[in-house]
Design a protein around this motif. Structure first.
Motif, PDB file in Angstrom:
ATOM      1  N   ASP A  51       0.859  -1.170   0.000  1.00 55.12           N
ATOM      2  CA  ASP A  51       0.000   0.000   0.000  1.00 55.12           C
ATOM      3  C   ASP A  51       0.894   1.218   0.000  1.00 55.12           C
ATOM      4  O   ASP A  51       1.773   1.363   0.857  1.00 55.12           O
ATOM      5  CB  ASP A  51      -0.888   0.023   1.259  1.00 55.12           C
ATOM      6  CG  ASP A  51      -2.154  -0.782   1.068  1.00 55.12           C
ATOM      7  OD1 ASP A  51      -3.027  -0.287   0.353  1.00 55.12           O
ATOM      8  OD2 ASP A  51      -2.242  -1.887   1.634  1.00 55.12           O
ATOM      9  N   ASP A  52       0.695   2.094  -0.979  1.00 58.07           N
ATOM     10  CA  ASP A  52       1.509   3.300  -1.103  1.00 58.07           C
ATOM     11  C   ASP A  52       0.688   4.493  -0.672  1.00 58.07           C
ATOM     12  O   ASP A  52      -0.300   4.847  -1.304  1.00 58.07           O
ATOM     13  CB  ASP A  52       1.961   3.509  -2.554  1.00 58.07           C
ATOM     14  CG  ASP A  52       2.734   2.296  -3.082  1.00 58.07           C
ATOM     15  OD1 ASP A  52       3.572   1.795  -2.325  1.00 58.07           O
ATOM     16  OD2 ASP A  52       2.474   1.877  -4.219  1.00 58.07           O
ATOM     17  N   ASP A  53       1.076   5.129   0.445  1.00 55.65           N
ATOM     18  CA  ASP A  53       0.361   6.321   0.894  1.00 55.65           C
ATOM     19  C   ASP A  53       1.349   7.379   1.363  1.00 55.65           C
ATOM     20  O   ASP A  53       1.130   8.079   2.332  1.00 55.65           O
ATOM     21  CB  ASP A  53      -0.622   5.961   2.020  1.00 55.65           C
ATOM     22  CG  ASP A  53       0.064   5.330   3.229  1.00 55.65           C
ATOM     23  OD1 ASP A  53       1.256   5.020   3.127  1.00 55.65           O
ATOM     24  OD2 ASP A  53      -0.599   5.171   4.265  1.00 55.65           O
ATOM     25  N   ASP A  54       2.459   7.486   0.629  1.00 52.83           N
ATOM     26  CA  ASP A  54       3.503   8.420   1.015  1.00 52.83           C
ATOM     27  C   ASP A  54       3.066   9.870   0.847  1.00 52.83           C
ATOM     28  O   ASP A  54       3.491  10.749   1.586  1.00 52.83           O
ATOM     29  CB  ASP A  54       4.778   8.178   0.190  1.00 52.83           C
ATOM     30  CG  ASP A  54       5.387   6.817   0.482  1.00 52.83           C
ATOM     31  OD1 ASP A  54       5.149   6.312   1.590  1.00 52.83           O
ATOM     32  OD2 ASP A  54       6.066   6.270  -0.402  1.00 52.83           O
ATOM     33  N   ASP A  55       2.213  10.153  -0.159  1.00 52.13           N
ATOM     34  CA  ASP A  55       1.782  11.518  -0.408  1.00 52.13           C
ATOM     35  C   ASP A  55       0.643  11.863   0.533  1.00 52.13           C
ATOM     36  O   ASP A  55      -0.448  11.295   0.454  1.00 52.13           O
ATOM     37  CB  ASP A  55       1.308  11.678  -1.863  1.00 52.13           C
ATOM     38  CG  ASP A  55       2.431  11.389  -2.856  1.00 52.13           C
ATOM     39  OD1 ASP A  55       3.591  11.648  -2.488  1.00 52.13           O
ATOM     40  OD2 ASP A  55       2.135  10.928  -3.968  1.00 52.13           O
ATOM     41  N   GLU A  56       0.908  12.845   1.401  1.00 55.47           N
ATOM     42  CA  GLU A  56      -0.095  13.225   2.387  1.00 55.47           C
ATOM     43  C   GLU A  56      -1.339  13.769   1.679  1.00 55.47           C
ATOM     44  O   GLU A  56      -1.254  14.631   0.815  1.00 55.47           O
ATOM     45  CB  GLU A  56       0.479  14.279   3.335  1.00 55.47           C
ATOM     46  CG  GLU A  56      -0.445  14.600   4.493  1.00 55.47           C
ATOM     47  CD  GLU A  56       0.200  15.525   5.502  1.00 55.47           C
ATOM     48  OE1 GLU A  56      -0.533  15.986   6.391  1.00 55.47           O
ATOM     49  OE2 GLU A  56       1.397  15.789   5.381  1.00 55.47           O
ATOM     50  N   GLY A  57      -2.505  13.275   2.051  1.00 57.29           N
ATOM     51  CA  GLY A  57      -3.742  13.746   1.461  1.00 57.29           C
ATOM     52  C   GLY A  57      -4.128  13.025   0.190  1.00 57.29           C
ATOM     53  O   GLY A  57      -5.236  13.202  -0.312  1.00 57.29           O
ATOM     54  N   ALA A  58      -3.225  12.214  -0.371  1.00 62.41           N
ATOM     55  CA  ALA A  58      -3.528  11.502  -1.618  1.00 62.41           C
ATOM     56  C   ALA A  58      -4.331  10.248  -1.317  1.00 62.41           C
ATOM     57  O   ALA A  58      -4.248   9.674  -0.241  1.00 62.41           O
ATOM     58  CB  ALA A  58      -2.233  11.146  -2.341  1.00 62.41           C
ATOM     59  N   MET A  59      -5.138   9.824  -2.295  1.00 60.92           N
ATOM     60  CA  MET A  59      -5.877   8.579  -2.144  1.00 60.92           C
ATOM     61  C   MET A  59      -4.889   7.418  -2.195  1.00 60.92           C
ATOM     62  O   MET A  59      -3.908   7.462  -2.930  1.00 60.92           O
ATOM     63  CB  MET A  59      -6.914   8.447  -3.246  1.00 60.92           C
ATOM     64  CG  MET A  59      -8.004   9.513  -3.211  1.00 60.92           C
ATOM     65  SD  MET A  59      -9.057   9.368  -1.759  1.00 60.92           S
ATOM     66  CE  MET A  59      -9.976   7.888  -2.151  1.00 60.92           C
ATOM     67  N   PRO A  60      -5.137   6.349  -1.424  1.00 56.84           N
ATOM     68  CA  PRO A  60      -4.173   5.241  -1.371  1.00 56.84           C
ATOM     69  C   PRO A  60      -4.104   4.452  -2.670  1.00 56.84           C
ATOM     70  O   PRO A  60      -5.020   4.473  -3.494  1.00 56.84           O
ATOM     71  CB  PRO A  60      -4.702   4.377  -0.224  1.00 56.84           C
ATOM     72  CG  PRO A  60      -6.145   4.719  -0.119  1.00 56.84           C
ATOM     73  CD  PRO A  60      -6.271   6.150  -0.502  1.00 56.84           C
ATOM     74  N   ARG A  61      -2.995   3.753  -2.818  1.00 56.75           N
ATOM     75  CA  ARG A  61      -2.733   2.937  -4.007  1.00 56.75           C
ATOM     76  C   ARG A  61      -2.088   1.640  -3.562  1.00 56.75           C
ATOM     77  O   ARG A  61      -1.346   1.596  -2.593  1.00 56.75           O
ATOM     78  CB  ARG A  61      -1.798   3.709  -4.946  1.00 56.75           C
ATOM     79  CG  ARG A  61      -1.445   2.963  -6.232  1.00 56.75           C
ATOM     80  CD  ARG A  61      -0.488   3.797  -7.066  1.00 56.75           C
ATOM     81  NE  ARG A  61       0.787   3.970  -6.386  1.00 56.75           N
ATOM     82  CZ  ARG A  61       1.776   4.730  -6.838  1.00 56.75           C
ATOM     83  NH1 ARG A  61       1.613   5.427  -7.947  1.00 56.75           N
ATOM     84  NH2 ARG A  61       2.909   4.817  -6.170  1.00 56.75           N
ATOM     85  N   LEU A  62      -2.384   0.562  -4.268  1.00 61.97           N
ATOM     86  CA  LEU A  62      -1.805  -0.746  -3.966  1.00 61.97           C
ATOM     87  C   LEU A  62      -1.173  -1.310  -5.227  1.00 61.97           C
ATOM     88  O   LEU A  62      -1.804  -1.346  -6.289  1.00 61.97           O
ATOM     89  CB  LEU A  62      -2.894  -1.707  -3.469  1.00 61.97           C
ATOM     90  CG  LEU A  62      -2.496  -3.187  -3.310  1.00 61.97           C
ATOM     91  CD1 LEU A  62      -1.503  -3.347  -2.164  1.00 61.97           C
ATOM     92  CD2 LEU A  62      -3.732  -4.053  -3.068  1.00 61.97           C
ATOM     93  N   THR A  63       0.088  -1.747  -5.117  1.00 66.58           N
ATOM     94  CA  THR A  63       0.784  -2.362  -6.244  1.00 66.58           C
ATOM     95  C   THR A  63       1.034  -3.829  -5.929  1.00 66.58           C
ATOM     96  O   THR A  63       1.541  -4.163  -4.856  1.00 66.58           O
ATOM     97  CB  THR A  63       2.136  -1.661  -6.512  1.00 66.58           C
ATOM     98  OG1 THR A  63       1.888  -0.277  -6.760  1.00 66.58           O
ATOM     99  CG2 THR A  63       2.827  -2.272  -7.725  1.00 66.58           C
TER     100      THR A  63
END
Length: 317
Positions: A5-17
């Motif tokens: 789960d990629d959520d490094d960008d504060e406020g961005a919607m999460p992403r999963l690779t």
């Protein structure tokens, strides 16, 4: 195979690779327009995929057997050791969903058993807990199956032996080959470089909120002992602290009071039935109908009476 789960960008919607079967699958949560043209905010999850071997293999077929699914990892909090918080019986979820005016129903996921629901929301507020809010799979829409735009559910939940809930991607094969092929057709654009929405199964939709409210109370009215005990445990999680009642709006307390009254009425009917059976059989050892132990139901009934008094006193303030 693996994923993150990629959520490094504060406020961005999460992403999963996820890397599987020679492909890189990227799942992204997005805000999407309301189906009915309203202003209510909706979420959805969309997936893209690319072959790992380079552009020359763009037309390669994914190597999956019919019905084989790709494991996307667990659903919920990594550090959540409290099984009751994330995994609930359907009866406990019905009670909580009714009290929170059905707003948690959008997040709950059936976990591969008829009586198990994975619930990523906070018991008191009904909002997504912090951990699940950073998980892309929390934002998957429930399969609606209405209109021309029919979406087959391609996100499936299963409980592992350790009781963790795993989310699986793919079209399940359940004995109907035509239905399986139709579902797979919805994934064909994915392997042509297009983005495709994924959905989860809606196994317990009640329709409109007005209809849902009536059906929820009707279902509570036929709960069995284990359902009532699970519901009381759920209520205790929501109102166990001394100031819990004062923190909630009066409308939520009124709905909670309605649930407690319905549960208490059902518990007393069951106890009366068990008592009648014991009287006729001459059994007074606390074991009721079909060897049923009355003590959990008696304890639950006593707890419900305390909750009823607490809610009643709150309404008199």
């Amino acid at each position: 195979d693996g994923g993150r789960d990629d959520d490094d960008d504060e406020g961005a919607m999460p992403r999963l690779t996820v890397f599987a079967r020679g492909y890189e699958f990227v799942f992204r949560a997005k805000i999407i327009p309301d189906d009915c043209g309203g202003e209510k905010q909706q979420f959805g999850v969309f997936v893209t995929c690319n072959p790992l071997r380079g552009e020359n293999d763009a037309n390669q077929e994914i190597n999956l057997k019919p019905g084989e699914l790709i494991d996307l990892g667990t659903f919920g909090d990594d550090d959540d050791d409290d099984d009751d918080r994330g995994n609930k019986t359907l009866s406990a979820f019905i009670v909580k969903n009714y009290i929170h005016k059905f707003k948690i129903g959008r997040w709950g996921v059936v976990s591969g058993r008829d009586d198990a629901v994975c619930d990523p929301t906070d018991d008191e507020t009904g909002k997504l807990r912090d951990g699940p809010s950073r998980r892309v799979l929390s934002y998957v829409r429930k399969h609606a199956g209405r209109g021309e735009r029919r979406l087959f559910p391609t996100i499936n939940a299963r409980i592992a032996p350790d009781m963790s809930v795993h989310m699986l991607f793919g079209m399940r094969y359940e004995g109907n080959w035509d239905e399986y092929e139709a579902g797979m057709q919805e994934l064909v654009p994915l392997f042509g470089g297009r983005e495709v929405e994924v959905t989860a199964s809606r196994s317990y939709g009640f329709g409109s909120k007005q209809v849902a409210g009536s059906k929820c109370l009707q279902s509570i009215g036929v709960f069995q002992t284990e359902d009532i005990v699970a519901s009381v445990r759920q209520l205790d999680r929501m109102f166990g602290s001394s100031d819990a009642v004062d923190r909630h709006p009066s409308s939520l307390i009124e709905r909670s009071k309605r649930v407690v009254e319905c549960l208490l009425d059902r518990a007393e009917k069951l106890l009366e039935m068990f008592s009648d059976v014991k009287f006729r059989s001459g059994d007074d050892c606390g074991i009721g109908f079909d060897g049923h132990d009355d003590s959990p139901l008696i304890s639950a009934s006593q707890h419900l009476k305390k909750l009823a008094r607490m809610f009643g006193e709150h309404n008199m303030k």
